[in-house]
Design a protein around this motif. Structure first.
Motif, mmCIF file in Angstrom:
data_model
loop_
_atom_site.group_PDB
_atom_site.id
_atom_site.type_symbol
_atom_site.label_atom_id
_atom_site.label_comp_id
_atom_site.label_asym_id
_atom_site.label_seq_id
_atom_site.Cartn_x
_atom_site.Cartn_y
_atom_site.Cartn_z
ATOM 1 N N ASP A 230 -1.723 -6.262 17.953
ATOM 2 C CA ASP A 230 -1.628 -6.180 16.495
ATOM 3 C C ASP A 230 -2.756 -6.945 15.832
ATOM 4 O O ASP A 230 -3.334 -6.486 14.847
ATOM 5 C CB ASP A 230 -0.281 -6.743 16.021
ATOM 6 N N PRO B 166 -0.782 -4.939 10.148
ATOM 7 C CA PRO B 166 0.028 -3.806 10.617
ATOM 8 C C PRO B 166 0.865 -3.228 9.483
ATOM 9 O O PRO B 166 1.265 -3.939 8.557
ATOM 10 C CB PRO B 166 0.916 -4.430 11.702
ATOM 11 N N ARG B 167 1.165 -1.948 9.584
ATOM 12 C CA ARG B 167 1.878 -1.246 8.517
ATOM 13 C C ARG B 167 3.256 -1.863 8.246
ATOM 14 O O ARG B 167 3.755 -1.800 7.129
ATOM 15 C CB ARG B 167 2.017 0.231 8.893
ATOM 16 N N ARG B 168 3.840 -2.495 9.253
ATOM 17 C CA ARG B 168 5.163 -3.077 9.037
ATOM 18 C C ARG B 168 5.116 -4.226 8.022
ATOM 19 O O ARG B 168 6.143 -4.555 7.424
ATOM 20 C CB ARG B 168 5.750 -3.556 10.360
ATOM 21 N N THR B 169 3.934 -4.817 7.809
ATOM 22 C CA THR B 169 3.814 -5.856 6.779
ATOM 23 C C THR B 169 4.114 -5.272 5.403
ATOM 24 O O THR B 169 4.799 -5.899 4.586
ATOM 25 C CB THR B 169 2.398 -6.467 6.794
ATOM 26 N N TRP C 262 6.010 -2.714 4.866
ATOM 27 C CA TRP C 262 7.442 -2.451 4.838
ATOM 28 C C TRP C 262 8.228 -3.741 4.583
ATOM 29 O O TRP C 262 9.281 -3.716 3.935
ATOM 30 C CB TRP C 262 7.894 -1.807 6.148
ATOM 31 N N VAL C 263 7.746 -4.874 5.097
ATOM 32 C CA VAL C 263 8.402 -6.155 4.831
ATOM 33 C C VAL C 263 8.423 -6.435 3.338
ATOM 34 O O VAL C 263 9.454 -6.819 2.767
ATOM 35 C CB VAL C 263 7.692 -7.296 5.591
ATOM 36 N N TRP D 80 10.880 -3.666 1.571
ATOM 37 C CA TRP D 80 12.321 -3.837 1.760
ATOM 38 C C TRP D 80 12.812 -5.166 1.220
ATOM 39 O O TRP D 80 13.923 -5.248 0.672
ATOM 40 C CB TRP D 80 12.683 -3.690 3.233
ATOM 41 N N SER D 81 12.021 -6.238 1.344
ATOM 42 C CA SER D 81 12.457 -7.524 0.782
ATOM 43 C C SER D 81 12.554 -7.437 -0.728
ATOM 44 O O SER D 81 13.490 -7.977 -1.342
ATOM 45 C CB SER D 81 11.499 -8.642 1.197
ATOM 46 N N GLY E 17 4.555 -3.697 -1.784
ATOM 47 C CA GLY E 17 4.830 -2.965 -0.555
ATOM 48 C C GLY E 17 4.568 -1.485 -0.711
ATOM 49 O O GLY E 17 3.962 -0.837 0.171
ATOM 50 N N LEU F 271 1.779 0.943 1.199
ATOM 51 C CA LEU F 271 2.233 2.046 2.037
ATOM 52 C C LEU F 271 1.532 3.364 1.698
ATOM 53 O O LEU F 271 1.253 4.165 2.597
ATOM 54 C CB LEU F 271 3.754 2.218 1.900
#
Length: 384
Positions: A4, A227-230, A232-233, A236-237, A282, A286
């Motif tokens: 990552d 990373p793309r999940r950052t 999403w964090v 969603w938060s 976020g 995205l």
């Protein structure tokens, strides 16, 4: 984890190379700033209810009387994006100056904001005094204040520009701790405001909460390289916190002011706006790749984005003037006054009250661009 980090490093290097190849401008940052301003303009044109009496002109909106419409404010209240983008452009511009040149940084950026704003204020003060001399209506100054009210964000923005050198140095020294401290301070100030009756805390949160969005903008290049999940964090938060805060029976669900609510989440901002900041950051992270693809390959997107980027700030500055001219035109020529409540007629005429103010604003945009042809119309050396 190592993979990552390597991917993030490669993405950041690629982003920097792309910026250099395109004249050091980030097209997505240009797009976000202009898009956020245009969304606010369309919201004001399309969702404002003017309540006109013999003594005052006051704004309202249909959110309080239309079931479920508060959801629209979670999408269309996009000031967090504007302040986030502003943070990135300020940090990047400041990085380009040599040490000891904070005064030059401040002078250039404040001048770009204040000159057109002060000109607009002087113009409407003159119109107000003119109306008093000719007609002397009791609603004159409430109408003038209403036309100038969208400039509130400039006052906050100018303060953020003034403290940007300090905020950027704090970013260099403490990094991720700074937004964490600002988030915690926003929560403490809400507790002081609502639990202990400290009214001053609400006004300090203007600076703290919008300062949080601004400070997060300093991390833009790192966020798009992560990373793309950052993303999403963040998304969603923000969403979970918004849902929790606005369903506990205390914070209003609407993220704009609604008559009848105990208070507004926007003026002054509350913790609900902090949730919105994370949600929208976020989201824009995205969709970045998809938007850049459209801007690269779709000619309609290119043309629209080019016009919006060139006219975003002046459109925001003059849109309420255009709306005032549209209302005056309808009343003087046709004797028509928009409904003061969201009835069937009000909803059916929404397209008219987007097109008419736009047409009335166009001459103001042309005059602005001619008078300031040699000066940038958008704040900031975007991604330079």
């Amino acid at each position: 984890m190592a993979h990552d980090e390597a991917t993030a490093s490669e993405t950041l290097t690629q982003h920097q190379s792309e910026a250099e190849a395109t004249g050091n401008r980030d097209r997505y940052i240009d797009f976000l700033r202009a898009f956020s301003l245009v969304v606010v303009v369309l919201w004001h044109w399309g969702f404002t209810i003017l309540e006109v009496s013999e003594t005052a002109v006051s704004p309202n909106n249909p959110i309080g009387s239309t079931r479920g419409l508060w959801v629209a404010t979670w999408v269309l209240q996009v000031m967090p994006v504007f302040f986030f983008v502003g943070g990135y452009t300020h940090r990047l511009a400041f990085d380009n100056y040599t040490p000891g040149t904070s005064r030059r940084f401040l002078k250039r950026r404040i001048r770009r904001l204040l000159l057109p704003s002060l000109g607009l204020i002087v113009l409407w003060l003159a119109i107000g005094f003119g109306l008093e001399l000719i007609m002397d209506p009791a609603w004159t100054w409430s109408a003038v204040i209403l036309v100038l009210s969208p400039l509130w964000f400039l006052a906050v923005y100018v303060v953020l520009v003034l403290i940007a050198p300090i905020a950027i140095r704090a970013h260099w020294r403490w990094g991720e701790l700074v937004p964490v401290w600002l988030l915690g301070l926003a929560a403490v100030l809400d507790v002081l405001r609502f639990t202990h009756g400290q009214g001053w805390a609400a006004w300090v949160n203007f600076l703290v909460i919008w300062g949080l969005a601004h400070q997060l903008g300093f991390f833009y290049d790192r966020l798009i390289a992560a990373p793309r999940r950052t993303a999403w964090v963040f998304f969603w938060s923000g969403l979970f916190s918004l849902v929790a805060l606005t369903t506990m029976g205390f914070y209003p669900r609407s993220l704009v002011g609604v008559p009848g609510d105990r208070f507004s989440n926007m003026g002054p901002p509350t913790l609900a706006i902090v949730g919105l900041i994370f949600l929208q950051i976020g989201f824009v992270l995205l969709v970045r790749r998809n938007v850049l693809h459209r801007l690269e390959h779709d000619e309609r997107w290119k043309r629209t984005a080019a016009w919006v980027t060139s006219n975003g700030l002046p459109l925001y500055l003059f849109h309420s003037s255009g709306m005032a001219l549209g209302v005056a035109f309808g009343y003087v020529i046709f004797g028509y006054r928009p409904p003061g409540e969201p009835n069937v007629e009000w909803w059916l005429t929404r397209p008219v009250w987007i097109v008419l103010p736009f047409l009335a604003t166009l001459p103001l945009l042309i005059a602005y661009r001619r008078s300031l042809a040699s000066a940038p119309v958008v704040d900031g050396e975007v991604a330079r």
